[in-house]
Scaffold this motif. Structure first.
Motif, PDB file in Angstrom:
ATOM      1  N   PHE A   7      -2.417  -1.446  -5.938  1.00  0.00           N
ATOM      2  CA  PHE A   7      -1.658  -1.913  -4.782  1.00  0.00           C
ATOM      3  C   PHE A   7      -2.295  -1.459  -3.474  1.00  0.00           C
ATOM      4  CE2 PHE A   7       0.963  -3.992  -7.328  1.00  0.00           C
ATOM      5  CZ  PHE A   7       2.344  -3.868  -7.204  1.00  0.00           C
ATOM      6  N   ILE A   8      -2.749  -0.223  -3.452  1.00  0.00           N
ATOM      7  CA  ILE A   8      -3.374   0.280  -2.229  1.00  0.00           C
ATOM      8  C   ILE A   8      -4.588  -0.576  -1.876  1.00  0.00           C
ATOM      9  CG2 ILE A   8      -4.621   2.217  -1.210  1.00  0.00           C
ATOM     10  CD1 ILE A   8      -2.857   4.094  -2.798  1.00  0.00           C
ATOM     11  N   LEU A  52       3.500   5.799  -5.574  1.00  0.00           N
ATOM     12  CA  LEU A  52       3.325   5.917  -7.016  1.00  0.00           C
ATOM     13  C   LEU A  52       2.274   6.975  -7.353  1.00  0.00           C
ATOM     14  CD1 LEU A  52       3.406   2.244  -8.353  1.00  0.00           C
ATOM     15  CD2 LEU A  52       5.019   4.058  -8.826  1.00  0.00           C
ATOM     16  N   VAL A  53       1.154   6.897  -6.643  1.00  0.00           N
ATOM     17  CA  VAL A  53       0.081   7.836  -6.943  1.00  0.00           C
ATOM     18  C   VAL A  53       0.539   9.265  -6.680  1.00  0.00           C
ATOM     19  CG1 VAL A  53      -2.235   8.578  -6.320  1.00  0.00           C
ATOM     20  CG2 VAL A  53      -1.736   6.161  -6.468  1.00  0.00           C
ATOM     21  N   ILE A  82       0.417   4.311 -14.372  1.00  0.00           N
ATOM     22  CA  ILE A  82       1.171   4.116 -13.133  1.00  0.00           C
ATOM     23  C   ILE A  82       0.290   4.376 -11.927  1.00  0.00           C
ATOM     24  CG2 ILE A  82       3.121   4.904 -11.767  1.00  0.00           C
ATOM     25  CD1 ILE A  82       3.908   3.371 -14.174  1.00  0.00           C
ATOM     26  N   THR A  83      -0.481   5.455 -12.003  1.00  0.00           N
ATOM     27  CA  THR A  83      -1.373   5.764 -10.881  1.00  0.00           C
ATOM     28  C   THR A  83      -2.371   4.644 -10.679  1.00  0.00           C
ATOM     29  OG1 THR A  83      -1.336   7.931 -11.922  1.00  0.00           O
ATOM     30  CG2 THR A  83      -2.561   7.722  -9.882  1.00  0.00           C
ATOM     31  N   VAL A 108      -1.924   1.534 -11.338  1.00  0.00           N
ATOM     32  CA  VAL A 108      -1.221   0.445 -10.668  1.00  0.00           C
ATOM     33  C   VAL A 108      -1.046   0.749  -9.189  1.00  0.00           C
ATOM     34  CG1 VAL A 108       0.949  -0.785 -10.531  1.00  0.00           C
ATOM     35  CG2 VAL A 108      -0.030  -0.305 -12.739  1.00  0.00           C
ATOM     36  N   GLY A 109      -0.703   1.986  -8.897  1.00  0.00           N
ATOM     37  CA  GLY A 109      -0.542   2.389  -7.501  1.00  0.00           C
ATOM     38  C   GLY A 109      -1.810   2.144  -6.711  1.00  0.00           C
ATOM     39  N   PHE A 110      -2.943   2.542  -7.297  1.00  0.00           N
ATOM     40  CA  PHE A 110      -4.205   2.330  -6.612  1.00  0.00           C
ATOM     41  C   PHE A 110      -4.513   0.860  -6.436  1.00  0.00           C
ATOM     42  CE2 PHE A 110      -7.063   5.246  -4.892  1.00  0.00           C
ATOM     43  CZ  PHE A 110      -6.654   6.490  -5.313  1.00  0.00           C
ATOM     44  N   GLY A 140       2.114   1.729  -3.429  1.00  0.00           N
ATOM     45  CA  GLY A 140       1.022   2.219  -4.259  1.00  0.00           C
ATOM     46  C   GLY A 140       0.804   3.700  -4.014  1.00  0.00           C
ATOM     47  N   GLY A 170       0.835  -1.203   0.000  1.00  0.00           N
ATOM     48  CA  GLY A 170       0.000   0.000   0.000  1.00  0.00           C
ATOM     49  C   GLY A 170       0.868   1.251   0.000  1.00  0.00           C
TER      50      GLY A 170
END
Lengths: 267, 397, 369
Positions: C179-180, B354-355, C172-173, C175-177, B351, B348
């Motif tokens: 993962f979150i 990254l965001v 990318i964002t 993918v980031g989400f 993630g 997390g």
């Protein structure tokens, strides 16, 4: 037509298109177009919007493959050649909407134009033996020369292409095309966005290029003054078909041409 | 806000102007010297040195992916495939796994007596690089005509397929009772690197491991720097910026893109081979999709297309993943009253990073030199374009 | 659409025939490639037979199509779940040309939410039929609202700010989400698959067709998917908002000029996609009777493959693709072994991307540049 020169007797055609047709699904963009471009001449390709001029350019430079017909460069059949191969054989172009590499400087853009004439490969690039270093140096110097030749000044050379004013970008594009040491230059609406003085300057520049660099020039143009002023021959397309061809004054008076434009002539 | 930025940029430009012309080289030299003496500053078997070794290996991977995604603009989401192939290169050529073979080249006296294929680590590095270069070209081949997001999916699919092959390889027979991989059990008892005069690397003294991977980093860095400012490097950027214009300028599309995939993959493979020997086991569970994203995050956060950015990104995320979170910050949630460890939310956190990065600073920590020029020239350009009325006096200023 | 032509070179030896294969593959070629698997196994089932248990120490070999029938029944039902998720991918891609990487994880959150609601509503193994149906309907509605809103939230926070940025940034964002969300799932229900109450006895056969038992789970999956797909299709084709969606998908600028609120339309698209993913999540939990924080990643890839196979941007294509992938999965599971299924599905994905990126029902896509 250029006032002081009489065209040489039947010049060798540097490029010839034979019955070229391009179909996109149901749309026939280019319809049985045959024409040739005499060596060292300046030929204009004109026609109303949507006549298929840029499509034809894309076919001539290998971006599209014609549905039918063939294209000859000198003796060589380039109908199925890739764009990079065609560039290697000596044809370079500019684009209607400027397509520079925004993340690179003006000099780097022009250096890319020289790619096909350089020999440094993977290992040359990594180990940089003396010949590679010399090649890089010479390419960079040549790029700077070309930028100067097209009328740009030093401070601009290391600016990112994306940041240059429109007129400078057009010049960089031409310099980049020249960097590939072409025999033939295809210019897609080179005077778009220019005022009359600039167009005139470009017209003279085209003649200069043709003479200095022994080029043949094929251009798409909407500005009739430029067309009349610089071309030795004019080819007219309408709805994908060639409807007229010949000396500028003759073509201008051709009723079919006038009708095609429906009186919407620029001048 | 942009005034503050402009001010900062001006100060930076002013400082940079004052420095002697060789300042960036001097800085690089200093960093290299620091890198070499680093192991002497920390305990030779401690957690920090361990984390550093892993971080440096990640930096090598990051540099590899940076070639593909950063230079050439090809979004590769299956980079774990090259980690796997590199590690398996080590498993195949540096252990007793292929027990029917008896090949020994430049290995320790002890290893020379063992069955299997045992090559010197340098040879394995080369083998890994070559195998991965080939695999990279094969994986890249189907993507040549695809647009960006489709390239992402195809490479991702390949990465998953390699993962499946890694697991199922234990039932793929390659002759004489040997199998392709050892699945989830893993190929263990892999050789440690051996150099005549230095002996075999042990598990207690981490310093030789560090110097080995640091040397690999320097080599990969060197190659990257050379490529960036070369004909090939320019061709990659041109293809990335405008493929149509690039091919029209004489850049061969297929060859140039495949070279990007191959070179990027080769670096990943070298790092993978190192991981294989450092972790002393090569098992299929190490190769998950998440790893591809992890490496991608390094490149992105560091700065897409930027060589130093890739190194910084690799080091930073490597440290965060292997040191900061598990060793230093792990207990913070419990101190705050939650009943989980920080490692549990590592995903997390990445993630989230990254965001945040994409929304706030998409060009990364150390933007690519060219984009950097863009940023500093922003102000000047803005002025120039305001003054410029299209069509008047097209000559440059 | 710019195509480059190939001439002599070693790589051309591979790419020129490839380009020729591509042109001739066409839609029927793709259909043939997809049909090859079931046809092949149907033939071997009839001729060589397949093992179907042991009687008195001897293996019983059947020579009929009921195993294939089972593959289809199971496949279409699983496929219905993938279809619901695939629709979300295809709608979003059609409208903003972005692969919503987090979509599979929204599905997972849907499953988790549904299971949580069962507890809150007191739905258990002993609940009577009427209470069960009522409770599940309530669960469905609430879950759909939750996942729909989650999807909208993701769009607002992650994608909208990056609308002008290069596609890579948005990817990318996403993918980031992803993962979150996975981490949220991990903290919520732990790292291992968690089994949940088999509320509807999903493995109980209801009736049999030609030797193939039709289980409750199959009927559930199709009974949820079919009405939802019809409702969605009606919405897209018959309402003003749906027209706005179609217009924005074709040409956002023109739509904006015509007075369409593009931002709201995009949010609506995410809402609908998220809702369907939530429905899929509930069905999945009832059908598989276990949930796992990682299920979204797996499902996401499969559903995306389905969306691409059917033709990205095309709802019917997503449904078709989902059903087909489900059948392929079932065939791979039972014939090659589940350890190979993923490789088979992805092999198909790669083949489609290379030979016919527009899938079965899609329009010609821009390929390069």
């Amino acid at each position: 037509m250029s006032a002081t020169e009489t065209p040489a007797p039947p010049a060798v055609a540097i490029m010839r298109a034979e019955h070229v047709t391009k179909q996109f699904g149901g749309l026939v963009a280019v319809n049985e177009v045959s024409f040739d471009v005499p060596q060292h001449s300046i030929v204009s390709l004109i026609g109303p919007n949507g006549a298929g001029k840029t499509t034809l350019f894309n076919i001539l430079t290998g971006l599209y493959r014609p549905t039918e017909g063939r294209i000859l460069l000198g003796e060589r059949d380039i109908t199925h050649a890739r764009p990079d191969q065609i560039t290697k054989h000596g044809v370079a172009r500019t684009f209607q909407n400027i397509r520079l590499f925004g993340a690179m400087t003006a000099v780097e853009n022009v250096m890319v134009g020289h790619h096909a004439r350089m020999r440094a490969g993977l290992f040359g690039s990594i180990f940089r033996p003396p010949w590679v270093r010399r090649e890089e140096r010479e390419t960079r110097e040549r790029a700077r020369e070309l930028l100067a030749y097209v009328g740009l000044r030093e401070p601009v050379f290391e600016r990112l292409a994306a940041q240059l004013p429109y007129g400078d970008q057009r010049r960089v594009e031409i310099a980049r095309a020249l960097a590939s040491e072409p025999r033939m230059l295809l210019l897609d609406e080179p005077t778009a966005g220019m005022n009359p003085q600039e167009s005139q300057a470009l017209t003279e520049f085209m003649r200069a290029m043709r003479d200095d660099l022994k080029l043949t020039i094929l251009l798409i143009e909407h500005d009739m003054k430029v067309v009349m002023g610089v071309s030795e021959r004019v080819t007219v397309l309408d709805y994908g078909r060639k409807i007229a061809e010949g000396e500028p004054a003759v073509v201008r008076a051709d009723p079919a041409v006038i009708e095609a434009y429906l009186g919407k002539q620029d001048s | 806000m942009s005034e503050l930025r402009a001010q900062l940029l001006e100060w930076r430009a002013a400082v940079t102007r004052r420095l002697p012309p060789w300042w960036s080289r001097g800085l690089a030299g200093l960093l290299i010297v620091f890198g070499i003496i680093l192991p002497f500053l920390f305990p030779s078997s401690g957690g920090f040195l361990n984390a550093t070794i892993i971080a440096v290996a990640y930096a090598v991977m990051s540099l590899g992916l940076n070639v593909v995604v950063g230079f050439a603009g090809l979004l590769d989401l299956g980079y774990v495939a090259f980690y796997a192939l590199g590690a398996y290169s080590l498993g195949w050529f540096g252990s007793g796994f292929f027990f029917k073979a008896q090949v020994h080249v430049g290995v320790s006296p002890v290893a020379s007596t063992l069955p299997g294929i045992h090559l010197n680590f340098v040879l394995i590095l080369i083998a890994a690089a070559l195998i991965c270069a080939g695999a990279g070209a094969v994986i890249g081949l189907p993507t040549l005509r695809l647009r960006g997001d489709y390239i992402a999916i195809v490479t991702l699919a390949f990465g998953e397929i390699i993962g499946v092959l890694a697991v199922n390889g234990q039932s793929i027979h390659v002759g004489s009772g040997m199998t392709l991989t050892a699945g989830n059990l893993g190929i263990s008892a892999v050789d440690s690197p051996y150099f005549p005069g230095i002996g075999s690397f042990g598990l207690l003294d981490l310093r030789p491991w560090y110097w080995l991977i640091f040397a690999v980093l320097l080599i990969v860095l060197f190659v990257n720097l050379r490529l960036r400012d070369s004909r090939l490097g320019r061709a990659w950027v041109a293809l990335r910026e405008d493929e149509v214009a690039a091919v029209s300028m004489g850049i061969p599309l297929v060859k140039t893109k495949l070279l990007a995939y191959a070179i990027g993959a080769a670096f990943g493979g070298m790092s993978g081979a190192f991981f294989g020997t450092y972790y002393t086991v090569v098992n299929a569970a190490q190769f998950q999709f998440g790893f591809s994203i992890f490496i991608l995050a390094m490149v992105i956060i560091g700065g897409l297309g930027s060589i130093w950015g890739a190194v910084v990104g690799g080091l930073a995320l490597g440290y965060i993943n292997n040191y900061l979170i598990p060793d230093v910050l792990n207990n913070i949630p419990s101190k705050l009253g939650f009943n989980f460890q920080l490692t549990a939310v590592e995903f997390g956190i990445f993630g989230f990073l990254l965001v945040i990065m994409m929304v706030l600073r998409p060009q990364g920590l150390i933007p690519e030199r060219r984009r950097q020029l863009e940023l500093t020239a922003e102000i000047a350009a803005a002025d120039a374009q305001l003054a410029e009325v299209p069509g008047i006096a097209g000559g440059g200023t | 659409m710019e195509t480059t032509t190939i001439s002599a070179s070693p790589v051309a030896a591979i790419t020129r025939p490839l380009a020729a294969v591509r042109r001739s593959v066409g839609r029927w070629g793709l259909i043939a490639a997809l049909a090859a698997l079931p046809i092949y196994y149907g033939i071997t089932d009839l001729t060589n037979g397949y093992p179907a248990g042991v009687v008195a120490g001897h293996a019983v070999i059947h020579h009929d199509l009921s195993k294939l029938g089972f593959n289809f029944a199971e496949g279409l039902s699983n496929g219905a779940i993938w279809a619901l998720i695939a629709i979300g991918y295809t709608l979003v891609y059609g409208i903003i040309e972005l692969i919503n990487f987090a979509h599979g994880d929204v599905f997972m959150i849907g499953s988790f939410t549904a299971v949580g609601l069962w507890g809150t509503l007191g739905l258990g193994l002993t609940t009577g039929a009427l209470g069960l149906v009522g409770g599940l309907l309530v669960t469905l509605v609430i879950t759909m609202i939750v996942t729909g809103s989650l999807n909208v939230l993701i769009e607002r926070v992650a994608y909208r700010p990056l609308r002008g940025a290069p596609k890579l940034a948005a990817l990318i964002t996403a993918v980031g989400f992803s993962f979150i969300l996975q981490n949220v799932g991990l903290l919520w229900r732990g790292g291992s698959p968690q089994s949940v109450n088999d509320l509807i006895r999903s493995q109980q056969p209801v009736f049999t067709i030609g030797g193939v038992p039709i289980l409750r789970g199959y009927i559930l999956a199709l009974a949820v998917m079919i009405p939802l797909v019809f409702a969605l299709t009606w919405f897209i084709n018959q309402t003003r908002a749906g027209r706005a969606m179609r217009a924005t998908a074709q040409d956002p600028e023109a739509a904006r000029l015509m007075g369409v609120n593009v931002n709201a339309t995009i949010s609506l698209t995410f809402l609908l996609g998220g809702m369907l993913a939530g429905a899929a999540g509930l069905v999945y939990a009832l059908y598989e009777t276990n949930v796992w924080y990682f299920q979204g990643f797996k499902a996401g890839l499969i559903a995306f493959t389905a969306a691409v196979m059917g033709g990205i941007g095309n709802v019917r294509g997503a449904v078709l693709g989902g059903l087909i992938i489900g059948v392929i999965q079932s065939l791979a599971d039972s014939r090659l072994g589940p350890q190979w299924t993923e490789a088979v599905v992805f092999g198909y994905l790669i083949a489609i991307m290379v030979l016919r990126p527009r899938g079965l029902l899609g329009e010609e896509t821009r390929e390069a540049g």
